[in-house]
Design an enzyme around this catalytic site. Structure first.
Site, PDB file in Angstrom:
ATOM      1  N   ASP A  14       0.878  -1.155   0.000  1.00 21.72           N
ATOM      2  CA  ASP A  14       0.000   0.000   0.000  1.00 21.72           C
ATOM      3  C   ASP A  14       0.932   1.226   0.000  1.00 21.72           C
ATOM      4  O   ASP A  14       2.103   1.103   0.377  1.00 21.72           O
ATOM      5  CB  ASP A  14      -0.868  -0.041   1.268  1.00 21.72           C
ATOM      6  N   ARG A  15       0.446   2.385  -0.424  1.00 22.69           N
ATOM      7  CA  ARG A  15       1.358   3.539  -0.458  1.00 22.69           C
ATOM      8  C   ARG A  15       1.266   4.376   0.822  1.00 22.69           C
ATOM      9  O   ARG A  15       2.174   4.383   1.636  1.00 22.69           O
ATOM     10  CB  ARG A  15       1.090   4.404  -1.703  1.00 22.69           C
ATOM     11  N   ASP A  16       0.124   5.057   0.983  1.00 17.14           N
ATOM     12  CA  ASP A  16      -0.002   5.993   2.105  1.00 17.14           C
ATOM     13  C   ASP A  16      -0.094   5.240   3.431  1.00 17.14           C
ATOM     14  O   ASP A  16      -0.971   4.414   3.625  1.00 17.14           O
ATOM     15  CB  ASP A  16      -1.222   6.894   1.892  1.00 17.14           C
ATOM     16  N   GLN A  58      -6.765   5.958  -4.420  1.00 19.77           N
ATOM     17  CA  GLN A  58      -6.518   7.403  -4.527  1.00 19.77           C
ATOM     18  C   GLN A  58      -7.837   8.136  -4.744  1.00 19.77           C
ATOM     19  O   GLN A  58      -8.117   8.674  -5.811  1.00 19.77           O
ATOM     20  CB  GLN A  58      -5.527   7.678  -5.670  1.00 19.77           C
ATOM     21  N   LYS A 140      -4.376  -0.817   6.841  1.00 19.57           N
ATOM     22  CA  LYS A 140      -5.805  -0.783   7.142  1.00 19.57           C
ATOM     23  C   LYS A 140      -6.433  -2.157   6.894  1.00 19.57           C
ATOM     24  O   LYS A 140      -5.928  -2.943   6.107  1.00 19.57           O
ATOM     25  CB  LYS A 140      -6.525   0.218   6.219  1.00 19.57           C
TER      26      LYS A 140
END
Length: 194
Positions: A14-16, A58, A140
């Protein structure tokens, strides 16, 4: 006896909240901060034969906070930062949609937005990946749900982004507070883990 798959395996990130510090609707290079340990984790995964692939929701695009072009500009920079450290990000997949907050054609209830598995399935098809041998790292529950729906072998939750509940931790195959701790759990034999 299990026959080893000739297909490749991937470390899905995952990025964020995993690669970079979680900031609401991050889309500018000057606001991007890498989380400690991300490059070392990716180095160990790469040495262990995992392709590195980013999968990210996003919804800021859907909400009109930034454009797909702005997002792609930032991702080009992110991939270059990895490359500067000798690391190849094979690809990134993103979902620009939101079922209720999206504007125009971005307002859609899609399968690519996690917890939907489509980004992972698309990556597997494009790169002939064995998802059962792959690892997904998210911050998450929706990341874990996407991994579960796609048949990812190891679903990992990290405490580097969103607040994580005990129930969230139990839903994961593995939990680590930091990326450095995760590297030691996943790749104990890699250099620098001792």
């Amino acid at each position: 006896m299990q026959i080893p798959s000739s297909r490749k395996k991937s470390l899905f990130l995952d990025r964020d909240g995993v690669i970079n510090v979680e900031k609401d609707y991050l889309h500018r290079i000057q606001d991007f901060e890498f989380i400690d340990g991300i490059f070392e984790l990716c180095q160990a995964a790469s040495e262990a034969g995992y392709a590195l692939i980013i999968v990210t929701n996003q919804s800021g695009i859907a909400r009109g906070y930034y454009t797909e072009r702005q997002f792609q500009h930032l991702m080009t920079w992110v991939l270059a930062e990895f490359a500067r450290r000798g690391l190849t990000i094979t690809d990134y997949f993103y979902c620009p949609h939101h079922p209720t907050k999206g504007t125009g054609h971005y307002r859609v209830d899609c399968d690519c937005r996690k917890p939907g598995p489509q980004m992972l399935l698309d990556a597997a098809q494009k790169y002939d990946l064995d998802l059962s041998q792959s690892i997904l790292v998210g911050d998450k529950r929706t990341d874990l749900q996407a991994g579960h729906a796609a048949g990812i072998g190891t679903k990992v939750l990290v405490g580097t982004g969103h607040a994580v509940s005990p129930e969230d931790q139990q839903a994961a195959d593995m939990y680590a507070e930091t990326l450095t701790a995760l590297k030691t759990l996943l790749f104990p034999e890699s250099p620098g883990s001792h």
